[in-house]
Design an enzyme around this catalytic site. Sequence first.
Site, PDB file in Angstrom:
ATOM      1  N   GLU A 126      41.976  19.990  48.417  1.00 38.50           N
ATOM      2  CA  GLU A 126      40.896  20.829  47.865  1.00 38.50           C
ATOM      3  C   GLU A 126      40.838  20.729  46.345  1.00 38.50           C
ATOM      4  O   GLU A 126      41.028  21.726  45.643  1.00 38.50           O
ATOM      5  CB  GLU A 126      41.145  22.304  48.226  1.00 38.50           C
ATOM      6  N   PRO A 127      40.578  19.552  45.808  1.00 39.55           N
ATOM      7  CA  PRO A 127      40.579  19.418  44.360  1.00 39.55           C
ATOM      8  C   PRO A 127      39.306  19.955  43.730  1.00 39.55           C
ATOM      9  O   PRO A 127      38.204  19.754  44.265  1.00 39.55           O
ATOM     10  CB  PRO A 127      40.635  17.899  44.163  1.00 39.55           C
ATOM     11  N   GLY A 128      39.435  20.660  42.642  1.00 40.76           N
ATOM     12  CA  GLY A 128      38.266  21.082  41.879  1.00 40.76           C
ATOM     13  C   GLY A 128      38.314  20.413  40.515  1.00 40.76           C
ATOM     14  O   GLY A 128      37.610  19.442  40.235  1.00 40.76           O
ATOM     15  N   ARG A 129      39.219  20.941  39.698  1.00 35.67           N
ATOM     16  CA  ARG A 129      39.360  20.457  38.323  1.00 35.67           C
ATOM     17  C   ARG A 129      39.532  18.930  38.238  1.00 35.67           C
ATOM     18  O   ARG A 129      38.945  18.284  37.369  1.00 35.67           O
ATOM     19  CB  ARG A 129      40.590  21.138  37.702  1.00 35.67           C
TER      20      ARG A 129
ATOM     21  N   TYR B 276      35.498  25.060  35.718  1.00 34.37           N
ATOM     22  CA  TYR B 276      35.675  26.455  35.309  1.00 34.37           C
ATOM     23  C   TYR B 276      35.043  26.716  33.937  1.00 34.37           C
ATOM     24  O   TYR B 276      35.540  27.508  33.150  1.00 34.37           O
ATOM     25  CB  TYR B 276      37.167  26.830  35.328  1.00 34.37           C
TER      26      TYR B 276
ATOM     27  N   TYR C  13      42.810  32.104  28.929  1.00 33.99           N
ATOM     28  CA  TYR C  13      44.120  31.490  29.213  1.00 33.99           C
ATOM     29  C   TYR C  13      44.793  30.918  27.976  1.00 33.99           C
ATOM     30  O   TYR C  13      45.854  30.299  28.091  1.00 33.99           O
ATOM     31  CB  TYR C  13      43.965  30.326  30.211  1.00 33.99           C
TER      32      TYR C  13
ATOM     33  N   CYS D  82      30.606  39.646  20.151  1.00 37.76           N
ATOM     34  CA  CYS D  82      31.290  40.678  19.369  1.00 37.76           C
ATOM     35  C   CYS D  82      32.671  40.993  19.919  1.00 37.76           C
ATOM     36  O   CYS D  82      32.904  42.062  20.495  1.00 37.76           O
ATOM     37  CB  CYS D  82      30.443  41.942  19.351  1.00 37.76           C
ATOM     38  N   GLU D  83      33.571  40.059  19.788  1.00 38.81           N
ATOM     39  CA  GLU D  83      34.966  40.216  20.221  1.00 38.81           C
ATOM     40  C   GLU D  83      35.804  39.299  19.353  1.00 38.81           C
ATOM     41  O   GLU D  83      35.425  38.137  19.153  1.00 38.81           O
ATOM     42  CB  GLU D  83      35.161  39.720  21.667  1.00 38.81           C
TER      43      GLU D  83
HETATM   44  N1  LLP Z   1      42.063  25.731  46.695  1.00 38.16           N
HETATM   45  C1  LLP Z   1      42.356  27.024  46.476  1.00 38.16           C
HETATM   46  C2  LLP Z   1      42.771  27.864  47.609  1.00 38.16           C
HETATM   47  C3  LLP Z   1      42.259  27.560  45.183  1.00 38.16           C
HETATM   48  O1  LLP Z   1      42.570  28.825  44.962  1.00 38.16           O
HETATM   49  C4  LLP Z   1      41.837  26.720  44.107  1.00 38.16           C
HETATM   50  C5  LLP Z   1      41.715  27.244  42.755  1.00 38.16           C
HETATM   51  C6  LLP Z   1      41.541  25.378  44.393  1.00 38.16           C
HETATM   52  C7  LLP Z   1      41.670  24.916  45.695  1.00 38.16           C
HETATM   53  C8  LLP Z   1      41.088  24.422  43.334  1.00 38.16           C
HETATM   54  O2  LLP Z   1      42.045  24.268  42.353  1.00 38.16           O
HETATM   55  P1  LLP Z   1      41.925  23.095  41.280  1.00 38.16           P
HETATM   56  O3  LLP Z   1      42.015  21.791  42.010  1.00 38.16           O
HETATM   57  O4  LLP Z   1      40.629  23.216  40.585  1.00 38.16           O
HETATM   58  O5  LLP Z   1      43.064  23.329  40.368  1.00 38.16           O
HETATM   59  N2  LLP Z   1      39.834  29.436  36.356  1.00 38.16           N
HETATM   60  C9  LLP Z   1      41.108  28.753  36.242  1.00 38.16           C
HETATM   61  C10 LLP Z   1      41.474  28.047  37.515  1.00 38.16           C
HETATM   62  C11 LLP Z   1      41.516  28.955  38.726  1.00 38.16           C
HETATM   63  C12 LLP Z   1      41.849  28.222  39.989  1.00 38.16           C
HETATM   64  C13 LLP Z   1      41.710  29.095  41.173  1.00 38.16           C
HETATM   65  N3  LLP Z   1      41.954  28.438  42.434  1.00 38.16           N
HETATM   66  C14 LLP Z   1      41.062  27.812  35.055  1.00 38.16           C
HETATM   67  O6  LLP Z   1      40.030  27.760  34.377  1.00 38.16           O
HETATM   68  O7  LLP Z   1      42.034  27.143  34.755  1.00 38.16           O
END
Ligand code: LLP
Length: 420
Positions: free
Chosen positions: A271-274, A368, A314, A339-340
């Site tokens: 489940e890659p996002g980033r 993100y 972060y 304004c922060e």
């Molecule tokens: N699967 C699950 C169950 C998750 O909770 C997440 C991210 C992902 C996959 C995707 O993770 P990734 O591959 O993108 O690392 N807002 C934060 C990151 C929060 C991630 C939350 N869960 C940031 O900007 O660093």
Amino acid sequence: FFVKSSHFKKGYYMDFKELASKYKTPLYVYDFNYIKERYEALKNAFYARKSLVCYAVKANSNLSVLKFLADLGAGFDCVSIGEVKRALMVGAKRYQIIFSGVGKSDEELKEALENEILLINVESFAELLRLEEIAKGLNLKARISIRVNPGVDAKTHPYISTGLNENKFGVDAQTAKKMYIHAKASEFLEPTGIHFHIGSQLTSLSPIIDAAKIVSELLRELRALEIDIKFFDVGGGLGIIYNDEKEINLYDYAQGILGALKGQDVTIVCEPGRFIVGNAGYFVASVLYEKFNGKKRFVITDGAMNDLIRPSLYGAHHKIFVDGKDENLGTCDVVGPVCESGDFLAKDINLPECESGDVIVVKGAGAYGFSMSSNYNTRNRAAEVCLLDGKDRLIRRRECFEDVVAPEIEFLESADARAK
Ligand code: LLP
């Protein structure tokens, strides 16, 4: 000063000044060629194995990004019914959509069941019972996976670490086993997958493999109980290079997971996002002013924490450059109009002397970034632009004031009406 796109070979450049003047700022720009490269690199790492790459929609949920990935064959990891609907809207296949999250509402569970998606990822016994009730009401069988919290330290920022028992996510292995046994006996539940996700922006492989071994052991026990799990979901979390990090080698990642499975025949889901969108994205803003408060130098831009909150939330470091200038004047804070005091894009970085109208570019902003943006200070959210094969096109128009106030306007009462 141009930044090479990943497709430099074909001669594509990104001219941020031109994009800023065409689409105005603040603006998000995404290199779709890079998104494709990253998706394919990960998919190929599992070459010749049964695998499903489910892109984590939360990282960047723009419909055109999702459509592009769906057309490449990606599945989707969703954490709200809204994200599920986005995926369905762009033609994602139902059997490639999974729905995770620690607190899904009854309505969300019902709609997910009705849409017959691949898996609902359950995170507590209470949720399992609730889902069973809802499935019974619909006379459907819910395909489930259970999120196991393996109790390993992912060694990342505490806000994005999720695999320790002190985190709210998932259930321990013993509870998971009881839940699977309950599910197997139920007419309305079908144990189908097993899941873990230990955190985000991971740059060290060993915690992932440790977790995979723990969950693989549970998988073996379940199979001995004739609980037929078909999907082994290793979550997301692959880290990317923002500054001087090292990425996890994809070959080692895939081999490590396969090794942990010790020959058990399952489809590997990740489940890659980033990893897919992070470095595809650039946040582009214009300099409004430069000023000194005593010795402290500030570059004030039209982009702010409401557009890109990662530095404020972060303490994340994103590389920034001023397009067309490269001779540094000295250190400064890059700040926005919100304004922060916490409203900054960077602190104490070296930048060239800036003047009004200069274009600054924040790198690594594809994940993100826009998806965490807000209307704080009644600021309209930014526009988003796609770059593909050297061509640019708008994929989200800039919000206008009317968009932002629309849900409130009908409730405005006149003083006369209030008096009655
Ligand atoms: N699967 C699950 C169950 C998750 O909770 C997440 C991210 C992902 C996959 C995707 O993770 P990734 O591959 O993108 O690392 N807002 C934060 C990151 C929060 C991630 C939350 N869960 C940031 O900007 O660093």
